[in-house]
Design a protein around this motif. Structure first.
Motif, PDB file in Angstrom:
ATOM      1  N   ASN A 108       0.809  -1.217   0.000  1.00  0.00           N
ATOM      2  CA  ASN A 108       0.000   0.000   0.000  1.00  0.00           C
ATOM      3  C   ASN A 108       0.845   1.272   0.000  1.00  0.00           C
ATOM      4  OD1 ASN A 108      -3.004  -0.824   0.504  1.00  0.00           O
ATOM      5  ND2 ASN A 108      -1.768  -2.166   1.801  1.00  0.00           N
ATOM      6  N   VAL A 109       2.171   1.130   0.028  1.00  0.00           N
ATOM      7  CA  VAL A 109       3.053   2.297   0.127  1.00  0.00           C
ATOM      8  C   VAL A 109       4.263   2.133  -0.785  1.00  0.00           C
ATOM      9  CG1 VAL A 109       2.416   2.797   2.538  1.00  0.00           C
ATOM     10  CG2 VAL A 109       4.385   1.330   2.064  1.00  0.00           C
ATOM     11  N   TYR A 110       4.876   3.259  -1.108  1.00  0.00           N
ATOM     12  CA  TYR A 110       6.224   3.247  -1.673  1.00  0.00           C
ATOM     13  C   TYR A 110       7.169   3.225  -0.485  1.00  0.00           C
ATOM     14  CZ  TYR A 110       4.242   4.868  -6.109  1.00  0.00           C
ATOM     15  OH  TYR A 110       3.524   4.978  -7.262  1.00  0.00           O
ATOM     16  N   SER A 111       8.208   2.430  -0.557  1.00  0.00           N
ATOM     17  CA  SER A 111       9.167   2.388   0.548  1.00  0.00           C
ATOM     18  C   SER A 111      10.587   2.462   0.009  1.00  0.00           C
ATOM     19  CB  SER A 111       8.971   1.123   1.393  1.00  0.00           C
ATOM     20  OG  SER A 111       9.034  -0.033   0.591  1.00  0.00           O
ATOM     21  N   VAL A 112      11.402   3.228   0.724  1.00  0.00           N
ATOM     22  CA  VAL A 112      12.817   3.378   0.390  1.00  0.00           C
ATOM     23  C   VAL A 112      13.603   3.020   1.642  1.00  0.00           C
ATOM     24  CG1 VAL A 112      14.613   4.982  -0.338  1.00  0.00           C
ATOM     25  CG2 VAL A 112      12.291   5.218  -1.250  1.00  0.00           C
ATOM     26  N   TYR A 113      14.573   2.128   1.489  1.00  0.00           N
ATOM     27  CA  TYR A 113      15.323   1.623   2.628  1.00  0.00           C
ATOM     28  C   TYR A 113      16.743   2.171   2.623  1.00  0.00           C
ATOM     29  CZ  TYR A 113      11.421  -1.572   2.655  1.00  0.00           C
ATOM     30  OH  TYR A 113      10.156  -2.089   2.671  1.00  0.00           O
ATOM     31  N   ILE A 135      19.919   1.115   4.245  1.00  0.00           N
ATOM     32  CA  ILE A 135      20.529   0.004   4.965  1.00  0.00           C
ATOM     33  C   ILE A 135      21.622   0.496   5.910  1.00  0.00           C
ATOM     34  CG2 ILE A 135      21.759  -2.186   4.707  1.00  0.00           C
ATOM     35  CD1 ILE A 135      18.789  -2.153   3.750  1.00  0.00           C
ATOM     36  N   LYS A 136      22.346   1.515   5.516  1.00  0.00           N
ATOM     37  CA  LYS A 136      23.437   2.033   6.341  1.00  0.00           C
ATOM     38  C   LYS A 136      22.934   2.540   7.702  1.00  0.00           C
ATOM     39  CE  LYS A 136      27.018   5.541   6.500  1.00  0.00           C
ATOM     40  NZ  LYS A 136      27.477   6.788   5.931  1.00  0.00           N
ATOM     41  N   ASP A 137      21.823   3.274   7.684  1.00  0.00           N
ATOM     42  CA  ASP A 137      21.305   3.869   8.918  1.00  0.00           C
ATOM     43  C   ASP A 137      20.107   3.121   9.497  1.00  0.00           C
ATOM     44  OD1 ASP A 137      23.195   5.949   8.762  1.00  0.00           O
ATOM     45  OD2 ASP A 137      21.878   7.117   7.447  1.00  0.00           O
ATOM     46  N   TYR A 138      19.725   2.013   8.865  1.00  0.00           N
ATOM     47  CA  TYR A 138      18.568   1.231   9.312  1.00  0.00           C
ATOM     48  C   TYR A 138      17.303   2.077   9.409  1.00  0.00           C
ATOM     49  CZ  TYR A 138      22.189  -2.093  10.512  1.00  0.00           C
ATOM     50  OH  TYR A 138      23.259  -2.936  10.456  1.00  0.00           O
ATOM     51  N   THR A 139      17.023   2.840   8.364  1.00  0.00           N
ATOM     52  CA  THR A 139      15.825   3.675   8.331  1.00  0.00           C
ATOM     53  C   THR A 139      15.035   3.355   7.073  1.00  0.00           C
ATOM     54  OG1 THR A 139      17.005   5.471   7.220  1.00  0.00           O
ATOM     55  CG2 THR A 139      16.900   5.556   9.627  1.00  0.00           C
ATOM     56  N   ILE A 140      13.798   3.818   7.070  1.00  0.00           N
ATOM     57  CA  ILE A 140      12.911   3.623   5.932  1.00  0.00           C
ATOM     58  C   ILE A 140      12.130   4.905   5.693  1.00  0.00           C
ATOM     59  CG2 ILE A 140      11.103   2.646   7.393  1.00  0.00           C
ATOM     60  CD1 ILE A 140      10.254   0.890   5.030  1.00  0.00           C
ATOM     61  N   GLY A 141      11.870   5.183   4.432  1.00  0.00           N
ATOM     62  CA  GLY A 141      10.985   6.276   4.069  1.00  0.00           C
ATOM     63  C   GLY A 141       9.741   5.684   3.423  1.00  0.00           C
ATOM     64  N   LEU A 142       8.573   6.195   3.820  1.00  0.00           N
ATOM     65  CA  LEU A 142       7.301   5.688   3.303  1.00  0.00           C
ATOM     66  C   LEU A 142       6.523   6.817   2.643  1.00  0.00           C
ATOM     67  CD1 LEU A 142       6.129   3.593   6.393  1.00  0.00           C
ATOM     68  CD2 LEU A 142       7.153   2.705   4.289  1.00  0.00           C
ATOM     69  N   ALA A 143       5.782   6.492   1.596  1.00  0.00           N
ATOM     70  CA  ALA A 143       4.865   7.436   0.958  1.00  0.00           C
ATOM     71  C   ALA A 143       3.662   6.638   0.465  1.00  0.00           C
ATOM     72  CB  ALA A 143       5.540   8.144  -0.215  1.00  0.00           C
ATOM     73  N   PRO A 144       2.454   7.199   0.617  1.00  0.00           N
ATOM     74  CA  PRO A 144       1.263   6.466   0.142  1.00  0.00           C
ATOM     75  C   PRO A 144       1.292   6.314  -1.363  1.00  0.00           C
ATOM     76  CG  PRO A 144       0.684   8.644   0.994  1.00  0.00           C
ATOM     77  CD  PRO A 144       2.143   8.472   1.212  1.00  0.00           C
ATOM     78  N   LEU A 145       0.692   5.239  -1.865  1.00  0.00           N
ATOM     79  CA  LEU A 145       0.649   5.002  -3.300  1.00  0.00           C
ATOM     80  C   LEU A 145      -0.244   6.002  -4.030  1.00  0.00           C
ATOM     81  CD1 LEU A 145       0.484   1.113  -3.559  1.00  0.00           C
ATOM     82  CD2 LEU A 145       2.389   2.620  -4.103  1.00  0.00           C
ATOM     83  N   SER A 146      -1.289   6.445  -3.386  1.00  0.00           N
ATOM     84  CA  SER A 146      -2.196   7.378  -4.077  1.00  0.00           C
ATOM     85  C   SER A 146      -1.984   8.812  -3.665  1.00  0.00           C
ATOM     86  CB  SER A 146      -3.640   7.003  -3.806  1.00  0.00           C
ATOM     87  OG  SER A 146      -3.895   6.913  -2.430  1.00  0.00           O
TER      88      SER A 146
END
Length: 132
Positions: free
Chosen positions: A114-119, A121-132
């Motif tokens: 249900n989301v776009y996700s960007v990982y 790995i270096k900092d163990y974080t994720i960015g999320l954005a809704p698909l619509s």
């Protein structure tokens, strides 16, 4: 930061007394696992737990589940709460897992699709954005 979960407008934090949840994103998991299933399913209409501990939801589920990260709400499509069909109803994609730290949620593709996700790995974080 994983802030909260809202089911049909009811936030779990009001009932579970957990202020900081930890999210583990697993792109290979077909479920969402948590020890907070009792509170979660109190708000899912027509849901039940069978004798084997498996949670079921109506196949025509309309309940709105929203996961809240960093103050931003991400709605799930209600049909994404179904992981499988059995003889007479549907098996839920959200199941119980007795994590040693009861604040953890393992979040698989029922939410991630249900989301776009960007990982990062270096900092163990994720960015999320809704698909619509």
């Amino acid at each position: 930061m994983f802030d909260d979960v809202s089911i049909n407008g009811n936030k779990l934090s009001k009932f579970e007394n957990i202020t900081q949840r930890k999210a583990i994103f697993d792109t290979g998991s077909s479920t969402i696992m948590t020890s907070e299933t009792l509170g979660f399913y109190n708000f899912i209409n027509g849901s039940y737990q069978d004798d084997d501990g498996i949670y079921h939801v109506p196949c025509d589920i309309k309940d709105q589940v929203t996961l809240i990260f960093g103050g931003i709400s991400f709605k799930m499509d209600p049909l994404d709460l179904i992981s499988a069909y059995d003889d007479h109803d549907c098996i839920s994609a959200v199941q119980f897992e007795n994590f040693s730290d009861n604040t953890q949620w393992l979040i698989g593709y029922p939410f991630l699709k249900n989301v776009y996700s960007v990982y990062n790995i270096k900092d163990y974080t994720i960015g999320l954005a809704p698909l619509s």
